[in-house]
Every structure is written in structure tokens, then in C-alpha cells.
Design a protein around this motif. Structure first.
Motif, PDB file in Angstrom:
ATOM      1  N   LEU A  37      64.237  31.820  50.939  1.00 30.22           N
ATOM      2  CA  LEU A  37      64.724  31.540  52.307  1.00 30.22           C
ATOM      3  C   LEU A  37      64.775  30.037  52.563  1.00 30.22           C
ATOM      4  O   LEU A  37      65.744  29.519  53.132  1.00 30.22           O
ATOM      5  CB  LEU A  37      63.819  32.226  53.342  1.00 30.22           C
ATOM      6  CG  LEU A  37      63.880  33.759  53.371  1.00 30.22           C
ATOM      7  CD1 LEU A  37      62.918  34.320  54.401  1.00 30.22           C
ATOM      8  CD2 LEU A  37      65.303  34.235  53.683  1.00 30.22           C
TER       9      LEU A  37
ATOM     10  N   GLU B 132      55.268  37.068  61.238  1.00 32.29           N
ATOM     11  CA  GLU B 132      56.589  36.644  60.771  1.00 32.29           C
ATOM     12  C   GLU B 132      56.522  35.293  60.094  1.00 32.29           C
ATOM     13  O   GLU B 132      55.792  34.401  60.519  1.00 32.29           O
ATOM     14  CB  GLU B 132      57.593  36.603  61.939  1.00 32.29           C
ATOM     15  CG  GLU B 132      57.309  35.501  62.941  1.00 32.29           C
ATOM     16  CD  GLU B 132      58.447  35.237  63.914  1.00 32.29           C
ATOM     17  OE1 GLU B 132      59.174  36.185  64.244  1.00 32.29           O
ATOM     18  OE2 GLU B 132      58.586  34.080  64.347  1.00 32.29           O
TER      19      GLU B 132
ATOM     20  N   THR C 284      72.492  40.728  52.326  1.00 31.21           N
ATOM     21  CA  THR C 284      71.525  41.090  51.278  1.00 31.21           C
ATOM     22  C   THR C 284      72.163  41.900  50.145  1.00 31.21           C
ATOM     23  O   THR C 284      71.467  42.325  49.237  1.00 31.21           O
ATOM     24  CB  THR C 284      70.340  41.876  51.872  1.00 31.21           C
ATOM     25  OG1 THR C 284      70.876  43.007  52.552  1.00 31.21           O
ATOM     26  CG2 THR C 284      69.520  41.046  52.823  1.00 31.21           C
TER      27      THR C 284
ATOM     28  N   LEU D  95      69.076  36.591  48.571  1.00 29.61           N
ATOM     29  CA  LEU D  95      68.688  37.431  49.721  1.00 29.61           C
ATOM     30  C   LEU D  95      68.453  38.881  49.313  1.00 29.61           C
ATOM     31  O   LEU D  95      67.698  39.595  49.969  1.00 29.61           O
ATOM     32  CB  LEU D  95      69.739  37.326  50.832  1.00 29.61           C
ATOM     33  CG  LEU D  95      69.760  35.961  51.545  1.00 29.61           C
ATOM     34  CD1 LEU D  95      70.831  35.929  52.625  1.00 29.61           C
ATOM     35  CD2 LEU D  95      68.407  35.620  52.149  1.00 29.61           C
TER      36      LEU D  95
ATOM     37  N   VAL E  43      64.938  38.777  48.359  1.00 24.05           N
ATOM     38  CA  VAL E  43      64.121  38.678  49.584  1.00 24.05           C
ATOM     39  C   VAL E  43      63.991  40.064  50.227  1.00 24.05           C
ATOM     40  O   VAL E  43      62.895  40.516  50.576  1.00 24.05           O
ATOM     41  CB  VAL E  43      64.765  37.681  50.582  1.00 24.05           C
ATOM     42  CG1 VAL E  43      64.068  37.730  51.924  1.00 24.05           C
ATOM     43  CG2 VAL E  43      64.749  36.274  50.019  1.00 24.05           C
ATOM     44  N   LYS E  44      65.133  40.756  50.354  1.00 26.72           N
ATOM     45  CA  LYS E  44      65.100  42.085  51.000  1.00 26.72           C
ATOM     46  C   LYS E  44      64.177  43.046  50.242  1.00 26.72           C
ATOM     47  O   LYS E  44      63.378  43.750  50.847  1.00 26.72           O
ATOM     48  CB  LYS E  44      66.517  42.674  51.051  1.00 26.72           C
ATOM     49  CG  LYS E  44      66.563  43.994  51.791  1.00 26.72           C
ATOM     50  CD  LYS E  44      67.912  44.633  51.732  1.00 26.72           C
ATOM     51  CE  LYS E  44      68.030  45.494  50.498  1.00 26.72           C
ATOM     52  NZ  LYS E  44      69.266  46.298  50.473  1.00 26.72           N
TER      53      LYS E  44
ATOM     54  N   ILE F  13      60.482  42.209  50.789  1.00 21.50           N
ATOM     55  CA  ILE F  13      60.025  42.567  52.147  1.00 21.50           C
ATOM     56  C   ILE F  13      59.887  44.079  52.272  1.00 21.50           C
ATOM     57  O   ILE F  13      58.890  44.591  52.788  1.00 21.50           O
ATOM     58  CB  ILE F  13      61.003  42.007  53.214  1.00 21.50           C
ATOM     59  CG1 ILE F  13      61.038  40.483  53.128  1.00 21.50           C
ATOM     60  CG2 ILE F  13      60.573  42.433  54.604  1.00 21.50           C
ATOM     61  CD1 ILE F  13      61.963  39.818  54.117  1.00 21.50           C
TER      62      ILE F  13
ATOM     63  N   LEU G  42      63.768  42.173  57.205  1.00 21.22           N
ATOM     64  CA  LEU G  42      64.343  40.833  57.294  1.00 21.22           C
ATOM     65  C   LEU G  42      65.187  40.767  58.560  1.00 21.22           C
ATOM     66  O   LEU G  42      66.002  41.653  58.815  1.00 21.22           O
ATOM     67  CB  LEU G  42      65.224  40.579  56.065  1.00 21.22           C
ATOM     68  CG  LEU G  42      65.946  39.234  56.030  1.00 21.22           C
ATOM     69  CD1 LEU G  42      64.952  38.091  55.874  1.00 21.22           C
ATOM     70  CD2 LEU G  42      66.956  39.186  54.888  1.00 21.22           C
TER      71      LEU G  42
ATOM     72  N   PHE H 298      66.023  32.725  59.674  1.00 26.24           N
ATOM     73  CA  PHE H 298      65.711  33.918  58.883  1.00 26.24           C
ATOM     74  C   PHE H 298      64.238  34.242  59.116  1.00 26.24           C
ATOM     75  O   PHE H 298      63.397  33.340  59.053  1.00 26.24           O
ATOM     76  CB  PHE H 298      65.920  33.645  57.384  1.00 26.24           C
ATOM     77  CG  PHE H 298      67.343  33.808  56.939  1.00 26.24           C
ATOM     78  CD1 PHE H 298      67.841  35.049  56.605  1.00 26.24           C
ATOM     79  CD2 PHE H 298      68.189  32.706  56.850  1.00 26.24           C
ATOM     80  CE1 PHE H 298      69.156  35.208  56.186  1.00 26.24           C
ATOM     81  CE2 PHE H 298      69.501  32.854  56.429  1.00 26.24           C
ATOM     82  CZ  PHE H 298      69.983  34.110  56.101  1.00 26.24           C
TER      83      PHE H 298
ATOM     84  N   MET I 261      61.041  36.785  58.000  1.00 29.80           N
ATOM     85  CA  MET I 261      60.468  37.849  57.168  1.00 29.80           C
ATOM     86  C   MET I 261      59.327  38.438  57.996  1.00 29.80           C
ATOM     87  O   MET I 261      58.338  37.757  58.273  1.00 29.80           O
ATOM     88  CB  MET I 261      59.935  37.219  55.877  1.00 29.80           C
ATOM     89  CG  MET I 261      59.067  38.128  55.079  1.00 29.80           C
ATOM     90  SD  MET I 261      58.808  37.462  53.418  1.00 29.80           S
ATOM     91  CE  MET I 261      57.279  36.615  53.628  1.00 29.80           C
TER      92      MET I 261
END
Ligand code: ADP
Length: 439
Positions: free
Chosen positions: A331, A358, A377, A398, A401-402, A405, A412, A424, A426
Motif C-alpha cells: 500500500l 485500521e 484487487t 493489491l 493485499v486483498k 487481509i 480493504l 487505502f 486495511m
């Protein structure tokens, strides 16, 4: 002697005695005949009663009788009971059988010789869009009006399966249903259906993915082999040679990053979701990724960005440290890569009112138009393709990242205004957040 014979003799004797009392020999004979007649009438009435009961076939209301008729009634009653038990057993077996077909993930429809629905399970009704109760007895050709199906029914050739569009979740997204008819019995038909929408979607995604990966790898490979050819065929000055080698190393690095991101993604997808993991100080995580982002900014931005961490909450996070670091750093590096040099980037961990936590990265970059946000994503989805390439993006950041998470039970969130910047977030669930350090 049976009871019936005794009754007959008694009545004949009684008739004869009555006749004899009357006087003449003729009367005695007549009386005996009348006795026999009376017995046959009584016996006939009993037979009628038994027949009447047999017609109703209700063992619970068996007439109370003695002698031969009583035995007939008793034996019939037992036979009825046996039949009833057998029928109940068959009913139960049929119910079990139908329940098993109902539970099947495939659709099953039984058609009579004329093509009318005799029975169908709920799956078939849903896949083909009819009502399992109301449409019983209807011609299937009137309910499934797909031209391929109509032609299939008319051809009488059922060796292969066909595919038609089913009702789907909405008209613009019909489901894909495979159908095959299997004739059985006296011109009856068994219609089996299978929803292959998800399988076909997965197959299309796999094809897209392979095409995307090939494309991503082909580009740097083409550049690399072009330079190799040049170096082989053209004598170059030392400076040019070094420049070419530098560019070649850049392309090799790009392929390495792509492969490494692909491996990270497949590891995340292939491994089970992590347990509670360890408790990690969010300040420590933040420090690490901010340092990294400053380093990146110095290399790619002119002038470098103003990057700062705002860590006012003393939050501890439960999870897998390497995964959380990878998501946070993706991110932050996106913020650095997409925000023009000199822009401001802020990152912090904060506690939300509901107890969740967050990690937020806010930048003053170009922002992202609303229509792109739901697709960010997706693997290889890029809003700014050239900027992504220029700054070494793989289009997988991303997506990673998704996954991280989701594996931690969070989500996200993206909040962006075109021309102003992007945030952004998380968000991790309260179960993974502690405000005070443990121990
Ligand atoms: P990439 O490797 O291309 O950056 P990502 O999956 O990390 O791939 O991001 C997907 C796309 O989202 C990027 O190509 C970029 O267009 C957009 N994007 C991501 N972060 C930002 C940001 N902070 N500001 C503007 N656009 C962004």
C-alpha cells in the motif's frame, strides 16, 4: 364336524320337526327344505358381510364372526396387515430414494412418453426455471424454450449432452446448464442437468491469467533478447554497452519481481488461513514500511515525497508478521509510485469505535475514478498502465493485499477523489487488535 354343518343340520331338523308336528309326511319334508333354505339365506348374508368388508380392505374394521367365515375374515385380515406393512416399507424406501435425489447437486427430471414432467427435484426446477409442484404434468418443451433444447428434443438423438442458458442470478448473467436425456422404460426419459457456470468462469479466469502472465513475461523478454542481439552484433562504446547492460538488468529485475509476486499470491491462496499468529507492535511494523517507502521515494521521485508515520495509538496486532508487512508495504509503495514527487504521504494505525483496527495510507496523488475501485484487487488490473510499468509495477500488489487481509478476517477499504488523492485502509477485526501491549 364344522360349525356350519351343525347349523345346517340343526335348521333342517328344526324344519322337519315343525313339519312333523303339523301332521303329514309331506309337511315334514317341506319343513326340512325350509330349514335348509333359511340356513342358506343366513349363510349368504354372512358371505355378503365378508365380501363388503373385503371390498373396503380395512383390516381395522374386520367383522366379528365365528366358524368358517370367522376364519376367512381372520386370514384375510392378516393378509391385509402384511400387505399394509409391505406398502409402508416401499413408501419409506421411495421417500428415502426421492430425498437422496433431492439432495443431489445435479438436476433430475422424469418425463413420461409424451414429454410431460412426472417428477423433478428442486435443483432441476431452479436450473431450468420452473416450479417443481405447479408445473408437474406440463410439457417440458413448453417450459424450456431454448432453441437448442427444442431441436434436441425433436431430434430424438440423445447420445450427447447440450448446453443452454439457464435463468441465472440476473438476465444479463445467465447460468450455463448442461443437459442430457437418457431414455428408459416404455418411452420414458430421464433428463439430467448440471450447472457449469462456476466451472466455466474458473476456466475463463485461468485462461485470462495464463494470457496475462505470458504477456507480462514476454515484454521484458523481448526487450532483453533485443539488447542481447545488439550486444552480439554491433561493436559498442563502453558507455553505451554499460547503458544497455543497465537496461537489461532492469528488465531482468522486472521479471524477478513478477515471479516473486506470483509465488507470493499462490502461497497465500494455497495455504490455510493463519490462526491468531503472534502479537506484533503496530509501531514496529509502521516504522519498517515507512523507512522502506522513504528509500523507494529517493530512488524514483524528484523531489522525494514528504512521508510521515502518525502512530498515536498503542496498538498490537495479531497475525502473520511477514504477510502484514507485505500488505502494508504494498500500500505504501503504491502511494509512493503513483504520487508525483514532492507529494505528501501519511500512514498510521488507529483504533476504530467498534474495536477493529485500521492501517491507513493517505496520499496526495492523482486519485482513482470510482468505476475502477471495485476492480483494483483483480490480478493485473491497472488504472494507469504506463505509470505502473515505469515504476516496476506487476499489477499484483493489491491482489496480494486483498488476500492477506481476507486471511486475517479483515477488509480493504478505498476512499479516493480524482485530482486530490487516495486513502487505502486495511481494516482488521477487533479479535486481532489490542490497545495495550501484552505481557
Ligand atoms: P501495480 O503493480 O500496477 O501498482 P496494484 O495491484 O498494486 O498494481 O494496483 C493496481 C492499480 O491501482 C495500479 O495499476 C494503479 O493504477 C492503481 N493504484 C494503486 N494504488 C494507487 C494510488 N495510491 N494512487 C493511484 N492509483 C493507485
Amino acid at each position: 364336524m364344522t360349525r356350519r354343518a351343525i347349523e345346517l343340520l340343526l335348521l333342517v331338523a328344526l324344519g322337519a320337526v315343525a313339519g312333523w308336528i303339523r301332521g303329514t309326511e309331506g309337511w315334514t319334508f317341506g319343513g326340512a327344505l325350509a330349514g335348509a333354505l333359511a340356513w342358506s339365506v343366513i349363510d349368504g348374508l354372512r358371505a355378503r358381510r365378508v365380501l363388503h368388508w373385503l371390498n373396503k380392505a380395512d383390516p381395522a374394521r374386520a367383522p366379528h364372526m365365528h366358524g368358517t367365515w370367522g376364519e376367512v375374515v381372520e386370514r384375510s385380515r392378516k393378509a391385509f396387515r402384511k400387505l399394509e406393512k409391505k406398502a409402508a416399507n416401499s413408501d419409506a424406501r421411495l421417500e428415502d430414494f426421492l430425498a437422496a435425489i433431492q439432495a443431489s447437486p445435479n438436476g433430475v427430471v422424469l418425463l413420461d412418453a409424451a414429454g410431460r414432467i412426472e417428477w423433478c427435484n428442486l435443483t432441476a426446477a431452479n436450473q431450468l426455471g420452473f416450479d417443481p409442484q405447479r408445473d408437474l404434468g406440463q410439457y417440458i418443451r413448453n417450459l424450456v424454450r431454448h432453441p437448442t433444447f427444442t431441436a434436441y428434443m425433436a431430434s430424438g438423438q440423445f447420445q450427447h449432452e447440450i448446453q443452454i442458458d439457464g435463468p441465472g442470478v440476473r438476465p444479463s448473467q445467465p447460468s450455463k446448464i448442461l443437459l442430457q436425456i437418457h431414455p428408459y422404460g416404455k418411452k420414458r426419459k430421464l433428463l439430467l442437468s448440471r450447472d457449469v457456470t462456476a466451472v466455466q468462469l474458473a476456466e475463463a479466469m485461468r485462461r485470462d491469467f495464463v494470457a496475462n502472465v505470458s504477456h507480462e513475461i514476454r515484454t521484458p523478454l523481448t526487450v532483453l533478447s533485443g539488447f542481447v542481439e545488439t550486444l552480439q552484433n554491433i561493436p559498442l562504446e563502453e558507455a553505451d554497452r554499460n547503458r544497455y547492460l543497465g537496461l537489461m538488468s532492469q528488465q531482468a529485475q522486472r521479471m524477478q519481481t513478477l515471479v516473486s509476486d506470483l509465488l507470493t499470491l499462490s502461497r497465500l491462496e494455497g495455504s490455510p488461513a493463519p490462526g491468531q499468529g503472534e502479537w506484533i507492535d503496530s509501531g514496529e511494523l509502521l516504522e519498517h514500511v515507512v523507512q522502506e517507502a522513504r528509500g523507494l521515494s529517493e530512488v524514483i521521485a524528484q523531489p522525494p515525497h514528504d512521508i510521515a508515520a502518525l502512530d498515536n495509538a498503542s496498538i498490537w496486532v495479531a497475525g502473520v508478521k511477514t504477510e502484514l508487512l507485505s500488505a502494508m508495504s504494498n500500500l505504501l509503495s503504491n502511494a509512493v509510485r503513483y504520487t508525483p514527487g514532492g507529494g505528501t504521504i501519511r500512514a498510521h494505525w488507529a483504533l476504530r469505535a467498534d474495536g477493529s483496527g485500521e492501517f491507513c495510507v493517505a496520499d496526495t496523488g492523482p486519485g482513482i475514478a470510482e468505476e475502477h475501485i471495485p476492480r483494483l484487487t483483480e490480478r493485473f488490473y491497472r488504472v494507469d498502465r504506463s505509470r505502473s510499468r515505469e515504476t516496476g509495477g506487476t499489477g499484483l500488489g493489491l491482489a496480494i493485499v486483498k488476500h492477506v487481509i481476507q486471511r486475517h478476517g479483515g477488509q480493504l477499504e478505498v476512499d479516493s477523489t480524482v485530482g486530490e488523492g487516495t486513502r487505502f485502509m486495511m481494516v482488521l477485526p477487533a479479535s486481532r487488535i489490542r490497545v495495550h501491549p501484552r505481557g
